[in-house]
Design a protein around this motif. Sequence first.
Motif, PDB file in Angstrom:
ATOM      1  N   ASP A 145       1.844   2.642  -3.954  1.00 16.49           N
ATOM      2  CA  ASP A 145       2.478   3.240  -2.780  1.00 16.49           C
ATOM      3  C   ASP A 145       2.023   4.693  -2.707  1.00 16.49           C
ATOM      4  O   ASP A 145       2.326   5.475  -3.617  1.00 16.49           O
ATOM      5  N   PRO A 146       1.291   5.103  -1.655  1.00 15.96           N
ATOM      6  CA  PRO A 146       0.776   6.485  -1.596  1.00 15.96           C
ATOM      7  C   PRO A 146       1.862   7.548  -1.684  1.00 15.96           C
ATOM      8  O   PRO A 146       1.591   8.671  -2.108  1.00 15.96           O
ATOM      9  N   ASP A 147       3.095   7.217  -1.296  1.00 13.77           N
ATOM     10  CA  ASP A 147       4.190   8.187  -1.308  1.00 13.77           C
ATOM     11  C   ASP A 147       5.000   8.161  -2.600  1.00 13.77           C
ATOM     12  O   ASP A 147       5.872   9.014  -2.799  1.00 13.77           O
ATOM     13  N   ARG A 148       4.714   7.189  -3.481  1.00 10.95           N
ATOM     14  CA  ARG A 148       5.488   7.084  -4.727  1.00 10.95           C
ATOM     15  C   ARG A 148       4.563   6.713  -5.891  1.00 10.95           C
ATOM     16  O   ARG A 148       4.743   5.692  -6.539  1.00 10.95           O
ATOM     17  N   THR A 207       7.509   0.796  -8.357  1.00 12.19           N
ATOM     18  CA  THR A 207       7.088   1.504  -7.138  1.00 12.19           C
ATOM     19  C   THR A 207       5.910   0.852  -6.422  1.00 12.19           C
ATOM     20  O   THR A 207       5.618   1.216  -5.281  1.00 12.19           O
ATOM     21  N   TRP A 247      -5.930  -0.544   4.950  1.00 14.58           N
ATOM     22  CA  TRP A 247      -4.782  -0.627   4.050  1.00 14.58           C
ATOM     23  C   TRP A 247      -4.167  -2.019   4.164  1.00 14.58           C
ATOM     24  O   TRP A 247      -4.188  -2.575   5.271  1.00 14.58           O
ATOM     25  N   ARG A 273       3.470   9.784 -11.972  1.00 15.82           N
ATOM     26  CA  ARG A 273       2.610  10.757 -12.631  1.00 15.82           C
ATOM     27  C   ARG A 273       2.183  10.257 -14.005  1.00 15.82           C
ATOM     28  O   ARG A 273       2.917   9.557 -14.680  1.00 15.82           O
ATOM     29  N   ARG A 303      -7.453   7.083  -0.558  1.00 16.75           N
ATOM     30  CA  ARG A 303      -7.097   7.898   0.610  1.00 16.75           C
ATOM     31  C   ARG A 303      -8.207   7.896   1.660  1.00 16.75           C
ATOM     32  O   ARG A 303      -7.930   7.944   2.870  1.00 16.75           O
TER      33      ARG A 303
END
Length: 285
Positions: free
Chosen positions: A91-94, A120, A66, A97, A58
């Motif tokens: 993928d930062p959004d997916r 993903t 990126w 966990r 991040r």
Amino acid sequence: MIRDPSAKTPAKAAPKKKAAPKAVPAKAAKISAADAAKVPAGKKGIIAVAPPSFRRERALIKRGVWPVAGCDEAGRGPLAGPVVAAAVILDPDRIPRGIDDSKRLTAEEREKLFDKICATAQVSVAVASPARIDRDNILRASLWALKRAVVALPEAPRHVFVDGRDRLDTACDCEAVIGGDGIVLSIAAASIVAKVTRDRLMCALAQDCPGYGFEQHKGYAVPEHLDALDRLGPSIHHRRFFAPVAAARAKHMPWTVEPVQDLFSVTEVEVQVEASVEIDASVNL
């Protein structure tokens, strides 16, 4: 002794206040639910290990850098089978966990996360065969496979995190992180992909070379594997110059072992003297 009634009795000392417990740093207190579940009830003195984070990735995204890839390998220590390297761009959004260092996960957890990561993220895998390991040595073969995995990504990364102390010769910036599979989330994801891929390959090799138990120990030097090496000798999937394999090769296939010249042995050297040269034996040397 008569005490003077007018004398004041000494006041009792006030009880000392207990020092307030020191505040625990937020980073040390932060424990994932998955790690907390692994701690047995009633066990004291167990140090909880924080899972890898996406913090470094991040930070690069905020700077406009990126894609960012993480890469890791599996299989540097075994006596047989290839080294498998993987590179992953999450993928930062997916982000699935539960991603963690593959060594902290069970085989079932790794299999589930492998499917989620491949669904993903951008993933690539490269393999260094036992023949390449024999030719280049295990370190060079591992670095070669890691670089190949980075190059094979669908999208060229602008920054690469690699587990270990050796940076890769890549077209973009490369940062080596010691213990990175437990620190950087992208490296942890790559460690899972590399581990699951190699385990599947070793199960396939077990069918090709039965008797060694590759499907159980995945080629590592456990007692069962060493016993099979001693009984059967090395297979084509073994790494020839690893010490236990070399010893088994010398026992079962001695004609394949090249003799090593002893540099300290004394050899006789013949000196030819021409007839025209006279030597005076009376000269004191």
